[in-house]
Design a protein around this motif. Structure first.
Motif, PDB file in Angstrom:
ATOM      1  N   HIS A   1       9.353   0.918 -13.913  1.00 45.20           N
ATOM      2  CA  HIS A   1       8.702   0.151 -12.483  1.00 45.20           C
ATOM      3  C   HIS A   1       9.225   1.134 -11.345  1.00 45.20           C
ATOM      4  CE1 HIS A   1       8.157  -3.351  -9.999  1.00 45.20           C
ATOM      5  NE2 HIS A   1       9.031  -2.717  -9.408  1.00 45.20           N
ATOM      6  N   ARG A   2       8.440   1.812 -10.847  1.00 44.88           N
ATOM      7  CA  ARG A   2       8.910   2.588  -9.778  1.00 44.88           C
ATOM      8  C   ARG A   2       8.362   1.918  -8.357  1.00 44.88           C
ATOM      9  NH1 ARG A   2      10.927   7.727 -10.167  1.00 44.88           N
ATOM     10  NH2 ARG A   2      11.494   7.452  -8.027  1.00 44.88           N
ATOM     11  N   THR A   3       9.005   1.923  -7.315  1.00 45.31           N
ATOM     12  CA  THR A   3       8.446   1.202  -5.998  1.00 45.31           C
ATOM     13  C   THR A   3       8.406   2.263  -4.950  1.00 45.31           C
ATOM     14  OG1 THR A   3       8.867  -0.877  -6.739  1.00 45.31           O
ATOM     15  CG2 THR A   3       8.478  -0.429  -4.579  1.00 45.31           C
ATOM     16  N   PHE A   4       7.522   2.358  -4.050  1.00 46.61           N
ATOM     17  CA  PHE A   4       7.702   3.352  -2.971  1.00 46.61           C
ATOM     18  C   PHE A   4       7.113   2.676  -1.645  1.00 46.61           C
ATOM     19  CE2 PHE A   4       6.581   5.606  -6.787  1.00 46.61           C
ATOM     20  CZ  PHE A   4       7.427   6.717  -7.045  1.00 46.61           C
ATOM     21  N   THR A   5       7.727   2.782  -0.508  1.00 48.04           N
ATOM     22  CA  THR A   5       7.231   2.192   0.674  1.00 48.04           C
ATOM     23  C   THR A   5       6.786   3.433   1.410  1.00 48.04           C
ATOM     24  OG1 THR A   5       9.457   0.795   0.818  1.00 48.04           O
ATOM     25  CG2 THR A   5       8.137   1.309   2.598  1.00 48.04           C
ATOM     26  N   LEU A   6       5.491   2.944   1.697  1.00 49.95           N
ATOM     27  CA  LEU A   6       4.706   3.890   2.580  1.00 49.95           C
ATOM     28  C   LEU A   6       4.748   3.732   3.943  1.00 49.95           C
ATOM     29  CD1 LEU A   6       1.441   3.327   0.358  1.00 49.95           C
ATOM     30  CD2 LEU A   6       2.981   5.289  -0.025  1.00 49.95           C
ATOM     31  N   PRO A   7       4.417   5.026   4.611  1.00 47.04           N
ATOM     32  CA  PRO A   7       4.748   4.997   6.048  1.00 47.04           C
ATOM     33  C   PRO A   7       3.553   3.791   6.546  1.00 47.04           C
ATOM     34  CG  PRO A   7       4.353   7.126   5.329  1.00 47.04           C
ATOM     35  CD  PRO A   7       4.312   6.046   4.125  1.00 47.04           C
ATOM     36  N   ASN A   8       3.492   3.445   7.899  1.00 50.17           N
ATOM     37  CA  ASN A   8       2.645   2.671   8.447  1.00 50.17           C
ATOM     38  C   ASN A   8       0.901   3.544   8.658  1.00 50.17           C
ATOM     39  OD1 ASN A   8       4.190   0.594   9.176  1.00 50.17           O
ATOM     40  ND2 ASN A   8       4.826   1.426  10.864  1.00 50.17           N
ATOM     41  N   ALA A   9       1.192   4.660   8.705  1.00 50.88           N
ATOM     42  CA  ALA A   9      -0.069   5.557   9.135  1.00 50.88           C
ATOM     43  C   ALA A   9      -0.823   6.120   7.886  1.00 50.88           C
ATOM     44  CB  ALA A   9       0.050   6.453  10.104  1.00 50.88           C
ATOM     45  N   VAL A  10      -1.096   5.178   6.773  1.00 50.87           N
ATOM     46  CA  VAL A  10      -1.785   5.724   5.636  1.00 50.87           C
ATOM     47  C   VAL A  10      -3.048   4.860   5.474  1.00 50.87           C
ATOM     48  CG1 VAL A  10       0.447   6.543   4.527  1.00 50.87           C
ATOM     49  CG2 VAL A  10      -0.659   4.052   3.995  1.00 50.87           C
ATOM     50  N   ASP A  11      -4.038   5.458   4.887  1.00 49.51           N
ATOM     51  CA  ASP A  11      -5.241   4.827   4.713  1.00 49.51           C
ATOM     52  C   ASP A  11      -5.287   4.057   3.258  1.00 49.51           C
ATOM     53  OD1 ASP A  11      -7.940   4.025   4.655  1.00 49.51           O
ATOM     54  OD2 ASP A  11      -8.866   6.216   4.843  1.00 49.51           O
ATOM     55  N   ALA A  12      -4.893   2.756   3.203  1.00 50.47           N
ATOM     56  CA  ALA A  12      -4.585   2.060   2.026  1.00 50.47           C
ATOM     57  C   ALA A  12      -5.942   1.981   1.255  1.00 50.47           C
ATOM     58  CB  ALA A  12      -4.032   0.756   2.282  1.00 50.47           C
ATOM     59  N   ASP A  13      -7.014   2.025   2.074  1.00 51.40           N
ATOM     60  CA  ASP A  13      -8.313   1.473   1.235  1.00 51.40           C
ATOM     61  C   ASP A  13      -8.802   2.825   0.272  1.00 51.40           C
ATOM     62  OD1 ASP A  13      -8.479  -0.930   2.194  1.00 51.40           O
ATOM     63  OD2 ASP A  13      -9.514  -0.286   4.198  1.00 51.40           O
ATOM     64  N   ASN A  14      -8.353   3.961   0.672  1.00 51.53           N
ATOM     65  CA  ASN A  14      -8.630   5.177   0.086  1.00 51.53           C
ATOM     66  C   ASN A  14      -7.645   5.968  -0.757  1.00 51.53           C
ATOM     67  OD1 ASN A  14     -11.470   5.289   1.133  1.00 51.53           O
ATOM     68  ND2 ASN A  14     -10.624   5.738   2.862  1.00 51.53           N
ATOM     69  N   ILE A  15      -6.676   5.226  -1.399  1.00 48.94           N
ATOM     70  CA  ILE A  15      -5.841   5.599  -2.137  1.00 48.94           C
ATOM     71  C   ILE A  15      -6.440   5.899  -3.650  1.00 48.94           C
ATOM     72  CG2 ILE A  15      -3.701   5.133  -3.488  1.00 48.94           C
ATOM     73  CD1 ILE A  15      -2.496   3.773  -1.082  1.00 48.94           C
ATOM     74  N   GLU A  16      -6.179   7.087  -4.160  1.00 55.19           N
ATOM     75  CA  GLU A  16      -6.845   7.202  -5.398  1.00 55.19           C
ATOM     76  C   GLU A  16      -5.583   7.741  -6.363  1.00 55.19           C
ATOM     77  OE1 GLU A  16      -9.613  10.591  -4.791  1.00 55.19           O
ATOM     78  OE2 GLU A  16     -11.147   9.067  -3.629  1.00 55.19           O
ATOM     79  N   ALA A  17      -5.997   7.527  -7.742  1.00 52.98           N
ATOM     80  CA  ALA A  17      -5.092   8.103  -8.761  1.00 52.98           C
ATOM     81  C   ALA A  17      -5.741   8.856 -10.069  1.00 52.98           C
ATOM     82  CB  ALA A  17      -4.398   6.823  -9.267  1.00 52.98           C
ATOM     83  N   THR A  18      -5.178   9.741 -10.552  1.00 49.58           N
ATOM     84  CA  THR A  18      -5.685  10.673 -11.480  1.00 49.58           C
ATOM     85  C   THR A  18      -4.682  10.589 -12.777  1.00 49.58           C
ATOM     86  OG1 THR A  18      -5.524  12.510 -10.865  1.00 49.58           O
ATOM     87  CG2 THR A  18      -7.652  11.845 -10.489  1.00 49.58           C
ATOM     88  N   TYR A  19      -4.985  10.727 -13.863  1.00 51.34           N
ATOM     89  CA  TYR A  19      -3.916  10.731 -15.035  1.00 51.34           C
ATOM     90  C   TYR A  19      -4.506  12.079 -15.724  1.00 51.34           C
ATOM     91  CZ  TYR A  19      -0.834   9.811 -18.955  1.00 51.34           C
ATOM     92  OH  TYR A  19       0.001   9.992 -19.776  1.00 51.34           O
ATOM     93  N   ASP A  20      -3.707  13.175 -15.986  1.00 44.39           N
ATOM     94  CA  ASP A  20      -4.052  14.356 -16.983  1.00 44.39           C
ATOM     95  C   ASP A  20      -2.875  15.043 -17.414  1.00 44.39           C
ATOM     96  OD1 ASP A  20      -5.857  16.368 -17.631  1.00 44.39           O
ATOM     97  OD2 ASP A  20      -5.258  17.579 -16.242  1.00 44.39           O
ATOM     98  N   GLY A  21      -2.848  15.236 -18.782  1.00 43.04           N
ATOM     99  CA  GLY A  21      -1.799  15.878 -19.253  1.00 43.04           C
ATOM    100  C   GLY A  21      -0.510  15.214 -18.857  1.00 43.04           C
ATOM    101  N   GLY A  22      -0.522  14.027 -19.145  1.00 44.30           N
ATOM    102  CA  GLY A  22       0.763  13.221 -19.024  1.00 44.30           C
ATOM    103  C   GLY A  22       1.332  13.034 -17.541  1.00 44.30           C
ATOM    104  N   VAL A  23       0.492  13.515 -16.480  1.00 45.19           N
ATOM    105  CA  VAL A  23       0.974  13.223 -15.162  1.00 45.19           C
ATOM    106  C   VAL A  23       0.090  12.550 -14.422  1.00 45.19           C
ATOM    107  CG1 VAL A  23       1.411  14.657 -12.985  1.00 45.19           C
ATOM    108  CG2 VAL A  23       1.957  15.694 -15.035  1.00 45.19           C
ATOM    109  N   LEU A  24       0.619  11.399 -13.663  1.00 44.28           N
ATOM    110  CA  LEU A  24       0.068  10.447 -13.021  1.00 44.28           C
ATOM    111  C   LEU A  24       0.181  11.151 -11.485  1.00 44.28           C
ATOM    112  CD1 LEU A  24      -1.596   7.864 -12.629  1.00 44.28           C
ATOM    113  CD2 LEU A  24       0.843   6.776 -12.207  1.00 44.28           C
ATOM    114  N   THR A  25      -0.938  11.353 -10.924  1.00 40.87           N
ATOM    115  CA  THR A  25      -1.157  11.892  -9.339  1.00 40.87           C
ATOM    116  C   THR A  25      -1.834  10.951  -8.829  1.00 40.87           C
ATOM    117  OG1 THR A  25      -1.183  14.098 -10.114  1.00 40.87           O
ATOM    118  CG2 THR A  25      -1.812  13.646  -8.062  1.00 40.87           C
ATOM    119  N   ILE A  26      -0.974  10.231  -7.341  1.00 41.02           N
ATOM    120  CA  ILE A  26      -1.461   9.256  -6.645  1.00 41.02           C
ATOM    121  C   ILE A  26      -1.721   9.903  -5.341  1.00 41.02           C
ATOM    122  CG2 ILE A  26      -1.247   7.254  -5.702  1.00 41.02           C
ATOM    123  CD1 ILE A  26       0.567   6.474  -7.856  1.00 41.02           C
ATOM    124  N   HIS A  27      -2.890   9.771  -4.920  1.00 37.53           N
ATOM    125  CA  HIS A  27      -3.146  10.559  -3.623  1.00 37.53           C
ATOM    126  C   HIS A  27      -3.322   9.501  -2.434  1.00 37.53           C
ATOM    127  CE1 HIS A  27      -6.638  11.975  -0.801  1.00 37.53           C
ATOM    128  NE2 HIS A  27      -5.948  13.012  -0.704  1.00 37.53           N
TER     129      HIS A  27
END
Length: 147
Positions: A106-132
């Motif tokens: 369980h990992r929790t991250f507090t995002l800054p105010n100025a992010v576009d929450a509607d366009n967050i994307e995630a990919t998973y490849d080769g054992g690495v989860l990338t969240i844009h």
């Protein structure tokens, strides 16, 4: 006779690290000689990078599928959680040493105010989860010319 001894400060730090690791292992009931408790909590290593346009989180979660991972956003809190199950040994096979962590994370991250929450994307490849996590247009860096 003068005796020369070689000082290795890193050796002291390594010894301390091993002792601290041993205390954690005892507290969480882990040993090197057998299976770790499947309910043990572990935390994947994470890198966080920032560009002018976005933030990127990369979590090491090898041995998992995308279905094993959950990503949630509430207010400005991004939560990544999941469970990695242990591989059972076959009949007649005993684990001699088990170092890979299993169980829930369980990992929790507090995002800054100025992010576009509607366009967050995630990919998973080769054992690495990338969240844009894209930034809003108002928060992107821009050069100001001096008049």
């Amino acid at each position: 006779m003068t005796r020369l001894t070689r000082q290795t400060p890193n050796r002291t730090l390594r010894t301390l690290q091993r002792e601290v690791d041993g205390l954690f292992d005892q507290f969480f009931g882990r040993t090197d000689g057998g299976d770790r408790d499947t309910s043990a909590v572990w935390s994947p290593s994470t890198d966080l990078t920032e560009t002018d346009d976005d933030y990127r989180l990369r979590l090491d979660v090898p041995g998992m599928s995308a279905d094993d991972i959950s990503i949630n956003l509430q207010n400005r809190t991004l939560t990544v959680s999941g469970e990695r199950t242990s591989e059972r040994t076959e009949e007649g096979e005993d684990a001699v040493r088990v170092e890979r962590a299993f169980g829930t994370f369980h990992r929790t991250f507090t995002l800054p105010n100025a992010v576009d929450a509607d366009n967050i994307e995630a990919t998973y490849d080769g054992g690495v989860l990338t969240i844009h996590v894209p930034k809003t247009k108002e928060s992107t860096r821009r050069q100001i010319e001096i008049q």
